[in-house]
Enzyme design. Sequence first.
Site, mmCIF file in Angstrom:
data_model
loop_
_atom_site.group_PDB
_atom_site.id
_atom_site.type_symbol
_atom_site.label_atom_id
_atom_site.label_comp_id
_atom_site.label_asym_id
_atom_site.label_seq_id
_atom_site.Cartn_x
_atom_site.Cartn_y
_atom_site.Cartn_z
ATOM 1 N N ARG A 168 10.019 -0.435 -2.612
ATOM 2 C CA ARG A 168 11.204 -0.026 -3.358
ATOM 3 C C ARG A 168 11.433 1.468 -3.145
ATOM 4 N NH1 ARG A 168 10.708 0.388 -8.163
ATOM 5 N NH2 ARG A 168 8.497 -0.043 -8.428
ATOM 6 N N TYR A 173 13.886 -4.927 2.075
ATOM 7 C CA TYR A 173 12.562 -5.186 1.503
ATOM 8 C C TYR A 173 12.589 -5.474 0.009
ATOM 9 C CZ TYR A 173 7.447 -5.077 1.719
ATOM 10 O OH TYR A 173 6.116 -5.425 1.715
ATOM 11 N N GLY A 174 11.841 -6.460 -0.397
ATOM 12 C CA GLY A 174 11.463 -6.708 -1.794
ATOM 13 C C GLY A 174 12.535 -6.390 -2.824
ATOM 14 N N LYS A 202 14.027 -7.168 -9.558
ATOM 15 C CA LYS A 202 14.025 -5.932 -10.349
ATOM 16 C C LYS A 202 15.447 -5.514 -10.748
ATOM 17 C CE LYS A 202 9.534 -5.468 -9.794
ATOM 18 N NZ LYS A 202 8.614 -5.838 -10.886
ATOM 19 N N HIS A 224 9.103 -6.076 -18.295
ATOM 20 C CA HIS A 224 8.269 -6.133 -17.085
ATOM 21 C C HIS A 224 6.896 -6.662 -17.490
ATOM 22 C CE1 HIS A 224 6.597 -3.685 -13.430
ATOM 23 N NE2 HIS A 224 6.777 -4.944 -13.134
ATOM 24 N N SER A 284 2.005 -0.388 -12.335
ATOM 25 C CA SER A 284 1.554 -1.023 -11.090
ATOM 26 C C SER A 284 0.062 -0.738 -10.852
ATOM 27 C CB SER A 284 2.384 -0.521 -9.917
ATOM 28 O OG SER A 284 2.273 0.873 -9.837
ATOM 29 N N CYS A 334 -2.537 -2.379 -11.886
ATOM 30 C CA CYS A 334 -3.452 -2.687 -12.987
ATOM 31 C C CYS A 334 -3.874 -4.154 -12.971
ATOM 32 C CB CYS A 334 -2.809 -2.362 -14.332
ATOM 33 S SG CYS A 334 -2.656 -0.599 -14.651
ATOM 34 N N GLY A 335 -3.347 -4.938 -12.043
ATOM 35 C CA GLY A 335 -3.793 -6.322 -11.903
ATOM 36 C C GLY A 335 -3.064 -7.302 -12.808
ATOM 37 N N THR A 354 -0.855 -9.649 -11.980
ATOM 38 C CA THR A 354 -0.900 -11.004 -11.417
ATOM 39 C C THR A 354 -2.291 -11.605 -11.600
ATOM 40 O OG1 THR A 354 0.830 -10.400 -9.846
ATOM 41 C CG2 THR A 354 -0.466 -12.363 -9.324
ATOM 42 N N ASN A 355 -3.323 -10.754 -11.461
ATOM 43 C CA ASN A 355 -4.697 -11.249 -11.651
ATOM 44 C C ASN A 355 -4.914 -11.725 -13.086
ATOM 45 O OD1 ASN A 355 -5.064 -10.422 -9.023
ATOM 46 N ND2 ASN A 355 -6.195 -8.555 -9.557
ATOM 47 N N ASP A 381 5.378 -11.422 -13.748
ATOM 48 C CA ASP A 381 6.048 -10.134 -13.575
ATOM 49 C C ASP A 381 7.134 -9.824 -14.606
ATOM 50 O OD1 ASP A 381 6.248 -7.709 -12.083
ATOM 51 O OD2 ASP A 381 8.029 -8.439 -11.063
ATOM 52 N N ASN A 406 1.298 -2.212 0.535
ATOM 53 C CA ASN A 406 2.323 -2.909 -0.258
ATOM 54 C C ASN A 406 2.758 -4.212 0.425
ATOM 55 O OD1 ASN A 406 4.032 -3.075 -2.579
ATOM 56 N ND2 ASN A 406 5.770 -2.348 -1.357
ATOM 57 N N ARG A 452 2.965 -8.204 1.103
ATOM 58 C CA ARG A 452 3.268 -9.181 0.058
ATOM 59 C C ARG A 452 3.118 -10.624 0.504
ATOM 60 N NH1 ARG A 452 4.869 -6.807 -5.055
ATOM 61 N NH2 ARG A 452 4.961 -4.600 -4.559
ATOM 62 N N ASN A 456 -12.308 -10.178 -19.113
ATOM 63 C CA ASN A 456 -11.253 -9.757 -20.047
ATOM 64 C C ASN A 456 -10.974 -10.850 -21.083
ATOM 65 O OD1 ASN A 456 -10.998 -7.312 -18.692
ATOM 66 N ND2 ASN A 456 -9.365 -8.080 -17.346
HETATM 67 O O1 TSX Z 1 -6.917 -6.946 -11.724
HETATM 68 C C1 TSX Z 1 -7.832 -6.317 -12.211
HETATM 69 N N1 TSX Z 1 -8.230 -6.586 -13.505
HETATM 70 C C2 TSX Z 1 -7.513 -7.591 -14.321
HETATM 71 C C3 TSX Z 1 -8.003 -8.925 -13.983
HETATM 72 C C4 TSX Z 1 -7.793 -10.017 -14.683
HETATM 73 N N2 TSX Z 1 -8.443 -5.335 -11.461
HETATM 74 C C5 TSX Z 1 -7.959 -4.995 -10.121
HETATM 75 C C6 TSX Z 1 -6.951 -3.895 -10.242
HETATM 76 C C7 TSX Z 1 -6.207 -3.646 -8.984
HETATM 77 C C8 TSX Z 1 -4.971 -4.485 -8.855
HETATM 78 C C9 TSX Z 1 -9.489 -4.644 -11.995
HETATM 79 N N3 TSX Z 1 -10.244 -3.660 -11.484
HETATM 80 C C10 TSX Z 1 -9.938 -4.922 -13.278
HETATM 81 C C11 TSX Z 1 -9.314 -5.926 -14.065
HETATM 82 O O2 TSX Z 1 -9.702 -6.192 -15.195
HETATM 83 N N4 TSX Z 1 -10.972 -4.078 -13.548
HETATM 84 C C12 TSX Z 1 -11.128 -3.323 -12.443
HETATM 85 C C13 TSX Z 1 -12.152 -2.247 -12.269
HETATM 86 C C14 TSX Z 1 -13.421 -2.873 -11.711
HETATM 87 C C15 TSX Z 1 -13.541 -3.066 -10.356
HETATM 88 C C16 TSX Z 1 -14.702 -3.651 -9.857
HETATM 89 C C17 TSX Z 1 -15.718 -4.024 -10.730
HETATM 90 C C18 TSX Z 1 -15.585 -3.831 -12.086
HETATM 91 C C19 TSX Z 1 -14.416 -3.258 -12.566
HETATM 92 N N5 TSX Z 1 -16.946 -4.588 -10.309
HETATM 93 C C20 TSX Z 1 -17.393 -4.789 -9.054
HETATM 94 O O3 TSX Z 1 -16.745 -4.426 -8.110
HETATM 95 C C21 TSX Z 1 -18.684 -5.480 -8.913
HETATM 96 MN MN MN Z 2 6.469 -5.715 -11.184
#
Ligand code: TSX
Ligand code: MN
Length: 623
Positions: free
Chosen positions: A78, A221-222, A230, A250, A272, A274-275, A277-278, A297, A402, A404, A534
């Site tokens: 972006r 792009y995106g 967005k 968001h 951005s 902070c994870g 999607t994870n 998102d 970046n 995707r 978490n």
């Molecule tokens: O997505 C992440 N989350 C949320 C997950 C549900 N990440 C990745 C961020 C980049 C997009 C994280 N990184 C999280 C997190 O809760 N915590 C961390 C920091 C972290 C990174 C590695 C380890 C521990 C904490 N441990 C090892 O690498 C072994």
């Molecule tokens: Mn977003």
Amino acid sequence: MSCCCKALEKITNPELKAWVKEFAEHTTPEHIVVCDGSQEEFDRLAEGEVARGSWVKLDPVKRPGCYLVRSHESDVARVEKRTYICCKDKNNAGPTNNWMDPTEMRKIMWDLYAGCMKGRTLYVIPFSMGPIGSPLSKLGVELTDSPYVVCNMRIMTRMGDAALDLINKGAEYIKCYHSVGAPLEPGQKDVAWPCAPMEKKYITQFTDPGEEAIWSFGSGYGGNALLGKKCFALRIASVLARKEGWMAEHMLILKLTNPEGKSYYVTAAFPSACGKTNLAMMLPTLPGWKVETCGDDIAWMHVGKDGALHAINPENGFFGVAPGTSKISNPNALHACEKNTIFTNVVLTDDGDVWWEDMGVPAPAHGIDWKGNDCYASKDNPKKMVASPDGTGEPIKAAHPNSRFTAPAVQCPVIAKEWEDPEGVPVSAILFGGRRPSTIPLVNMAKDWAHGVYMGSAAGSEVTAAVISDQIGQVRRDPMAMLPFCGYNMADYFGHWLEMGKKIAADKLPKIFFVNWFRKDADGHFMWPGFGDNSRVLKWACEAIEGKAKTKDTPIGIMPTDDAIDLTGCETTPETLHELLTVDIEGWKKEVAGVKESWEKFGDRIPAELRAKLDEITAALNK
Ligand code: TSX
Ligand code: MN
């Protein structure tokens, strides 16, 4: 283009037809196609791009229905500098947005659009943000000359005949104009990724009442080009939401189920990296707990007839960052992109598959990097690739940071059955957060809604690898993770949040939490394991929602007691947890001062109720 009557016969809405004709006459495409949203149409466009040497079809056994696309090196993200909010009164855009007078911008961009589709096809993309026909959904029509946009929009939105039917019957829609800004002269050979130079790129939202529209030029792009995301679902929608009394945020939306089978819907806004999607697809480490995904998102939230806040995900897919997506961080995202996925700017392997940094599998011996160059597994570091055939030398970023995947939401193995509920899901908790190596505790619950709004306004991440070294260690504030996406004055947006708190039934107000997965110890190691662990924090949040959590009242909010977080089977020691849950009074005085400073640019537009919250916290810290 001779006559477009035949091409446009599916459009029976005269106003839409007139608009398409007007734009076609101005941009002079060679062909016009009204997209139906079918698989056949997707396949035809994708195979066309393969035939002309732009896209690569991936191995049909390893990655059925998948393609790799490489963008131009200048068109990879972006472009916030080139993103504008255009409304008559500059103060309505506020100090955090680029602003230009709408008439002036229309002139600049209309001139850029003149003849810009020469030699190309104009695609008409009718789409719905949100389930087709849901009272919470909104319609749009994107006019574009990019087949990449068509194919991505088919994954990311409900696109095609069903949306057009509604518009033909008179439903309102947002006009979205897009061109890559690269006309073709007769006989001129096209490039793999057409786009315009930076100084001609514009991503513009017109936001005055009744004039809401999106004009995008120069980028493919995106978020610059997939205008449903967005530009529409956040910038324009935030303006409509304020006008109509709802919220466009968001935020991810997840469904959390406890071992007793009770479910909670949680939304979360993080800056951005902070994870998000994870978290949306997380596998809890706590036995018996389950996370299912409603969205990763964007959340549109309305007060329902029941007085609760209901959220829908207006999107239909995931446009996820590839690097870092691994079996450890997000196995569900990896499954979601096993088929029917468009990969952009990742590494192509010799066996027709894809690779990226931190995918959790060793680098292939040889690949083609995102720029189209050969790359090789590093001899020193099997997780990296290098440019030299002998495997020596400095590691490169073989996939763009970046890069995707565009994957259909239904392919996520933990997609919640409610994810397309037209009424949305009732939200019990809202999380804010950021990457904060110090000061901010693991979790903290707001004392009331207004305190929660304060927390959201204070969100942000610490600057790590800033170009300007004196910024390192500073917090880059990103209120509600909406800094690049709020379509109006952010101080008014805080006011709208406060107003929404008054519309939601008092006994159904979501609890608001601030979380921080990213605290570091003196040695720079992460103190909290994050990811599936978490779920331990989410468990406490659920207990707090029920009024059954062990809590302590602190100057900054309601926090878990040291024994309140379930550490069964967790590597974290009670000592570390104690530290993660201790209020650093001196650090917090600086934190609150930092928030106050971040409000200065808004002058007296910051709502008094929010100022009062800051003063309350300051007073409590000084007691
Ligand atoms: O997505 C992440 N989350 C949320 C997950 C549900 N990440 C990745 C961020 C980049 C997009 C994280 N990184 C999280 C997190 O809760 N915590 C961390 C920091 C972290 C990174 C590695 C380890 C521990 C904490 N441990 C090892 O690498 C072994
Ligand atoms: Mn977003």
